[in-house]
Design a protein around this motif. Structure first.
Motif, PDB file in Angstrom:
ATOM      1  N   PHE A   1       0.832  -1.196   0.000  1.00  0.00           N
ATOM      2  CA  PHE A   1       0.000   0.000   0.000  1.00  0.00           C
ATOM      3  C   PHE A   1       0.871   1.253   0.000  1.00  0.00           C
ATOM      4  O   PHE A   1       0.587   2.236  -0.690  1.00  0.00           O
TER       5      PHE A   1
ATOM      6  N   TYR B   1       4.040   1.521  -1.028  1.00  0.00           N
ATOM      7  CA  TYR B   1       5.011   1.681  -2.119  1.00  0.00           C
ATOM      8  C   TYR B   1       4.434   1.549  -3.520  1.00  0.00           C
ATOM      9  O   TYR B   1       5.009   2.076  -4.468  1.00  0.00           O
TER      10      TYR B   1
ATOM     11  N   PRO C   1      -0.822  -4.122  13.619  1.00  0.00           N
ATOM     12  CA  PRO C   1      -0.177  -5.377  13.211  1.00  0.00           C
ATOM     13  C   PRO C   1       1.181  -5.144  12.540  1.00  0.00           C
ATOM     14  O   PRO C   1       2.126  -5.902  12.768  1.00  0.00           O
ATOM     15  N   ILE C   2       1.270  -4.075  11.751  1.00  0.00           N
ATOM     16  CA  ILE C   2       2.540  -3.816  11.060  1.00  0.00           C
ATOM     17  C   ILE C   2       3.631  -3.506  12.081  1.00  0.00           C
ATOM     18  O   ILE C   2       4.718  -4.081  12.046  1.00  0.00           O
TER      19      ILE C   2
ATOM     20  N   LEU D   1      12.011   1.558   5.595  1.00  0.00           N
ATOM     21  CA  LEU D   1      10.958   1.601   4.581  1.00  0.00           C
ATOM     22  C   LEU D   1       9.709   2.328   5.087  1.00  0.00           C
ATOM     23  O   LEU D   1       8.930   2.855   4.307  1.00  0.00           O
ATOM     24  N   ILE D   2       9.500   2.317   6.406  1.00  0.00           N
ATOM     25  CA  ILE D   2       8.382   3.084   6.970  1.00  0.00           C
ATOM     26  C   ILE D   2       8.736   4.571   7.017  1.00  0.00           C
ATOM     27  O   ILE D   2       7.919   5.443   6.732  1.00  0.00           O
ATOM     28  N   ILE D   3       9.994   4.839   7.377  1.00  0.00           N
ATOM     29  CA  ILE D   3      10.412   6.235   7.540  1.00  0.00           C
ATOM     30  C   ILE D   3      10.543   6.934   6.190  1.00  0.00           C
ATOM     31  O   ILE D   3      10.285   8.123   6.067  1.00  0.00           O
ATOM     32  N   LEU D   4      10.909   6.175   5.194  1.00  0.00           N
ATOM     33  CA  LEU D   4      11.213   6.750   3.884  1.00  0.00           C
ATOM     34  C   LEU D   4      10.080   7.636   3.333  1.00  0.00           C
ATOM     35  O   LEU D   4      10.316   8.815   3.059  1.00  0.00           O
ATOM     36  N   PRO D   5       8.869   7.122   3.201  1.00  0.00           N
ATOM     37  CA  PRO D   5       7.807   7.994   2.668  1.00  0.00           C
ATOM     38  C   PRO D   5       7.482   9.145   3.613  1.00  0.00           C
ATOM     39  O   PRO D   5       7.005  10.188   3.180  1.00  0.00           O
TER      40      PRO D   5
ATOM     41  N   TRP E   1       9.361  11.241   4.974  1.00  0.00           N
ATOM     42  CA  TRP E   1      10.095  12.467   4.678  1.00  0.00           C
ATOM     43  C   TRP E   1      10.104  12.820   3.193  1.00  0.00           C
ATOM     44  O   TRP E   1      10.862  13.668   2.775  1.00  0.00           O
TER      45      TRP E   1
ATOM     46  N   VAL F   1      -8.544   7.440   1.725  1.00  0.00           N
ATOM     47  CA  VAL F   1      -7.427   6.595   1.300  1.00  0.00           C
ATOM     48  C   VAL F   1      -6.136   7.420   1.266  1.00  0.00           C
ATOM     49  O   VAL F   1      -5.099   7.002   1.768  1.00  0.00           O
TER      50      VAL F   1
ATOM     51  N   VAL G   1      -4.968   8.136   4.886  1.00  0.00           N
ATOM     52  CA  VAL G   1      -4.419   6.934   5.521  1.00  0.00           C
ATOM     53  C   VAL G   1      -3.031   6.661   4.940  1.00  0.00           C
ATOM     54  O   VAL G   1      -2.071   6.387   5.650  1.00  0.00           O
ATOM     55  N   TYR G   2      -2.971   6.772   3.629  1.00  0.00           N
ATOM     56  CA  TYR G   2      -1.704   6.538   2.945  1.00  0.00           C
ATOM     57  C   TYR G   2      -0.629   7.507   3.436  1.00  0.00           C
ATOM     58  O   TYR G   2       0.499   7.118   3.726  1.00  0.00           O
TER      59      TYR G   2
ATOM     60  N   LEU H   1      -0.058   6.967   7.634  1.00  0.00           N
ATOM     61  CA  LEU H   1       0.178   5.668   8.264  1.00  0.00           C
ATOM     62  C   LEU H   1       1.542   5.588   8.986  1.00  0.00           C
ATOM     63  O   LEU H   1       1.618   5.068  10.095  1.00  0.00           O
ATOM     64  N   PRO H   2       2.609   6.108   8.389  1.00  0.00           N
ATOM     65  CA  PRO H   2       3.899   6.053   9.101  1.00  0.00           C
ATOM     66  C   PRO H   2       3.861   6.748  10.459  1.00  0.00           C
ATOM     67  O   PRO H   2       4.514   6.310  11.397  1.00  0.00           O
TER      68      PRO H   2
END
Lengths: 277, 363, 293
Positions: A40, A42, C97-98, C116-120, C122, C167, C170-171, C174-175
């Motif tokens: 979701f 990426y 859950p993640i 990979l969570i932090i990347l988006p 910033w 959407v 949330v997108y 989410l991080p």
């Protein structure tokens, strides 16, 4: 051990991220959710990148690989001008906020004084306050004092939020600093100046570089505050992209977006590497 | 004797707490001097005052007969081995050791020479280019030592330098440190909370409690003749008694304890009949017997064995003499009395000790 | 020169208040003039009247706040709040859950998953939101696939709906949820979970009685970190929502753009800010109480 990597003979050294060897293998539904979560996060980015190489004006279906949009991009003087503005703003605001933020972090680390808690709160405010409020209030301020909106006003605004981020990063590094190291240096005959340059600064530098990279990224990517504080003649890249997006989807936007994303990714990964050091 | 370091009525206060309280002491050249006490007793603060990291609130600190109260750490000819070693993580072993020499603006060849010597002294030759992170705890400890010693300070200050090491390594390093001191001939001021460490290594020990000096003396003196209840309690195990002087037989003092035991003590001129006294007896000075003996005339008391603790080369007996008075008796393996045993819990026994083994304490 | 520098250091050492002032001075100046004063200006403006052609008339009024009760604006306010709450709940339910999975991942994967969570986090929010236009529009990828597999006969209207805004938010946020959750799950003493199992707890019971209560600070932190930018969102509703899904952020922008009603815009900004400060205050109170665990 149900999910040990040996069960995946094709991927012995690098099991899929979602099913790493785990002490709790029976909760594999977690792996599914996690995998979907990352998908979701990426998938949209990947699709954007793929479409930037799509040989179709309308981006609807894959028509073959092309670099046309990137070539077009570098012929577009508006985009290039916006890129220049963004780079100048990012560099200038990074430099200024790095100095101010580091001094502040140092003060907060070394001294206790009256009103420190309050100041701390104020310094964290720009991080939590909605960017739209910050952008609006600064614009009103500039209009009120009749300050010409342009490159300078964007830089001022970016410094105002970057100080806080720099301070947080540098302070975290300072907190991890062992004060006895500075004492040891003095004990071994180094005066205050030498101690600062030979011990404190080298130990602090990963934090400083990380803070600078972060400030640069934040400034370079900022849209909302730039949108409000930008004036005629100084349009930063995100604002330029926004106005292009408003006109409709275009492959050139995909291309410039891809470039910006890649630059940001590199900066963030660098920052991460440094902070872990 | 030449005095290297002197503290004159030094007091150090932080906000509301007094870390060091009117402390006076002298450290002689070339001696191994320990500051001993529980955590929070002010021993580390004392060391930091001498090093120059703290400025005394009152009193004077003298190094080499000069008042150094306001001298910065780098202006003092003393060096410190820090508790956590404080090795510079961004410098190699050799660079760490050379740090102080470089500040002295010595020629490069001499620096290299002296670093090599120092490494040899602490048996770390060949590790010059490692970083502190790549060393074991014991090795880091040696680097910290070498880094300070290489400057040939007048006094070396050591702040619990062995505290982070495991027991076996600590024992080894104790011996090594002592040897090292003989080799380099520098005055050591050593901070520790480990009484055994202080006893084995020191020439003299200053026992500190709540920032105050409890007793200053050679290890035997401190152990055999503790002056205060704190010292008797902190160093080794002691049996404590409280009582009132009831008689004076010329050779002996007679004391009636709170439990009604009549105990003979060595004569002390300044104590008078009716005065209250505290005294202590070390467990190993006590005897254990199955019955009264005519041979050990004085100080024989009956009791029950309440617990028996076997520790390998010795056995501790907890003997209750009354409802409130319990004593610990320590029998080494091979002590003649223990042959009469084996006593077990519940046995009725007699304990006894020589009057001169009682030590009268200041309150 | 060096001697001078050293004397400077010693001087500052002896006069801590002077050195403190010189260290803090620049930020006090900058933050004071370019952050606090502007906030005071919107506070002031929110009680003034608007001029006939925009601008300000210096006359006190409460009209700007009264206008929130106007059904037109009340709907927008409620919609902002509703969408922000929904975003927060969805982020929590998917983020937990993640975060849990990352916390229990092997060392080698943990770092990668975290980055990979932090990347988006910033990277340009604008561009990431734009990417959803490519997916959601009538000729976008999702509709293409639905058409191709004959699930629908004509393209669904996905873009410019509340769903699209949801959407997108949330997108985007989410991080913000996953990171604090991860931090508190990571801190959790894993032997407690084993103890719960040992005492016969089923997985669900174990989660409800042990894991969740102990990671509550992370839940609160994440929820507030998601709620704040959601309720103030401007880019997402502007790009993915239509005129019918206007939220507070766009409403503010409108007042400074086409509507030229600065006092009302200031009032909305202020209400938004107070909403944010209240949630931060709640967060601080709750985490303080939970410090014991």
């Amino acid at each position: 051990m149900k999910n040990t990597p040996s069960q995946y003979p094709s991927l012995p050294a690098f099991p899929h991220p979602c099913v790493p060897p785990s002490p709790r293998p029976h909760i594999s539904w977690l792996d599914w959710i996690t995998g979907l979560g990352y998908l979701f996060l990426y998938a949209p980015i990947l699709i954007l990148i793929v479409f930037s190489f799509n040989n179709s004006r309308f981006n609807v279906v894959w028509k073959g690989f092309t670099l046309d949009w990137y070539i077009k991009l570098f012929e577009d003087t508006k985009i290039l001008e916006a890129l220049k503005v963004s780079l100048i703003v990012a560099l200038a605001s990074t430099a200024i906020s790095l100095v101010i933020g580091t001094l502040t972090a140092w003060a907060m680390y070394r001294y206790s004084f009256k009103g420190k808690r309050i100041l701390e709160g104020v310094l964290y405010l720009p991080i939590i306050i909605p960017d739209i409020v910050m952008g609006i209030s600064l614009t009103l301020f500039f209009v009120l004092i009749k300050f010409q909106l342009g490159m300078a006003s964007i830089i001022i605004a970016h410094v105002a939020f970057n100080i806080s981020f720099v301070m947080v990063v540098v302070r975290a590094r300072l907190q991890g600093l062992d004060r006895t190291l500075e004492e040891a240096a003095m004990d071994l005959g180094a005066d205050e100046v030498t101690t600062f340059f030979k011990v404190t600064l080298p130990l602090l530098s990963p934090g400083l570089i990380a803070a600078a990279l972060l400030a640069f990224t934040l400034s370079f990517d900022d849209f909302v505050i730039s949108f409000f504080t930008a004036g005629v003649g100084a349009t930063p890249l995100p604002v330029q992209i926004y106005s292009m997006v408003k006109l409709g989807v275009s492959p050139v936007v995909n291309a410039i977006s891809t470039l910006v994303l890649i630059i940001s990714f590199i900066l963030v990964i660098l920052t991460e590497k440094l902070q872990r050091k | 004797m030449v005095i290297d370091v002197e503290l004159r009525n030094v007091t150090k206060r932080f906000d509301r707490t007094t870390a060091v309280d009117n402390l006076s002491l002298q450290v002689y050249r070339g001696e191994f001097f320990s500051l001993l006490g529980p955590s929070g007793c002010g021993k580390t603060t004392t060391l930091r005052l001498i090093a120059g990291f703290e400025i005394p609130t009152e009193g004077e600190i003298l190094i080499n007969n000069q008042i150094v109260n306001h001298k910065r750490p780098y202006e003092r000819n003393v060096n410190t081995v820090f508790q956590n070693y404080a090795l510079f993580p961004h410098l190699t072993v050799a660079e760490n050791i050379a740090f102080g020499l470089e500040r002295k603006k010595l020629p490069r060849t001499e620096i290299r020479q002296r670093v090599a010597e120092a490494l040899e002294l602490v048996q770390l030759t060949g590790l010059d280019h490692r970083y502190p992170k790549q060393l074991s705890g014991g090795q880091q400890q040696r680097v910290a030592l070498a880094r300070a010693i290489v400057l040939k300070p007048q006094v070396l200050l050591l702040d619990e330098p062995l505290g982070a090491l495991d027991l076996k390594l600590r024992k080894e390093m104790q011996l090594e440190l002592k040897n090292l001191q003989h080799q380099v001939g520098i005055t050591f001021i050593y901070v520790t909370h480990d009484q055994e460490e202080a006893l084995t290594m020191s020439d003299r020990i200053a026992v500190l409690n709540q920032g105050r000096l409890e007793q200053l003396g050679a290890p035997e003196e401190i152990y055999e003749y503790p002056k205060t209840r704190f010292v008797a309690d902190f160093i080794g195990i002691s049996n404590f008694f409280k009582g009132k002087i009831t008689g004076n037989t010329g050779q002996r003092l007679e004391v009636e304890t709170e439990d009604g035991l009549i105990v003979k003590l060595p004569k002390e001129d300044h104590l008078k009949i009716g005065e209250k006294v505290h005294f202590s007896v070390r467990p190993e000075k006590m005897w254990l017997m199955s019955e009264m003996s005519s041979k050990n005339g004085e100080n024989q008391f009956p009791g029950f064995i309440e617990r028996k603790i076997y520790t390998g080369n010795a056995t501790h007996f907890i003997v209750s003499l009354s409802y409130t008075q319990k004593v610990t008796v320590l029998l080494q393996k091979g002590d003649r009395e223990s042959k009469r045993g084996p006593w077990t819990v519940g046995d009725k026994v007699w304990i006894s000790w020589k009057p001169e083994d009682s030590v009268i304490l200041k309150d | 020169m060096k001697r001078f520098r050293q004397q400077l250091f010693v001087f500052f050492n002896r006069h801590p208040s002077l050195s403190l002032l010189s260290l803090l001075g620049p930020s006090l100046f900058w933050m004071g003039i370019f952050f606090l004063v502007p906030l005071l200006i919107i506070l002031l403006y929110s009680f003034l009247q608007k001029g006939p052609y925009g601008g300000i008339i210096y006359q006190f009024t409460l009209e700007n706040y009264r206008r929130f009760l106007d059904p037109l604006y009340l709907t927008i306010l409620i919609r902002s709040f509703k969408l922000a709450v929904m975003t927060t709940v969805i982020c929590l339910v998917t983020g937990y859950p993640i975060a849990y999975r990352i916390a229990f991942a092997s060392k080698k994967w943990k770092n990668t998953l975290l980055v990979l969570i932090i990347l988006p986090f910033w990277t340009s929010f604008l561009i990431r939101t734009y990417a959803w236009i490519l997916l959601l529009r009538d000729t976008g990828l999702i509709n293409q696939l639905l058409l191709k597999f004959h699930i629908v006969r004509e393209p669904l209207k996905l873009l410019y709906t509340e769903g699209a805004v949801l959407v997108g938010m949330v997108y985007g946020f989410l991080p913000f949820m996953v990171l604090p959750l991860y931090a508190s799950i990571e801190k959790l003493d894993k032997t407690l979970l084993e103890a719960a199992e040992d005492l016969g707890a089923t997985p669900l019971w174990k989660f409800l009685r042990v894991t969740l209560p102990l990671t509550l600070p992370g839940v609160i932190a994440g929820s507030i970190l998601v709620f704040i930018p959601s309720v103030a969102a401007f880019v997402t509703p502007d790009l993915l929502g239509g005129a019918k899904t206007m939220m507070m952020g766009s409403l503010i922008q409108n007042q400074f753009g086409p509507a030229r009603d600065w006092p009302f815009g200031s009032a909305i900004s202020l209400v938004l800010m107070i909403l944010v400060l209240i949630s931060v205050f709640i967060y601080l109170r709750l985490t303080k109480e939970n410090k014991g665990i």
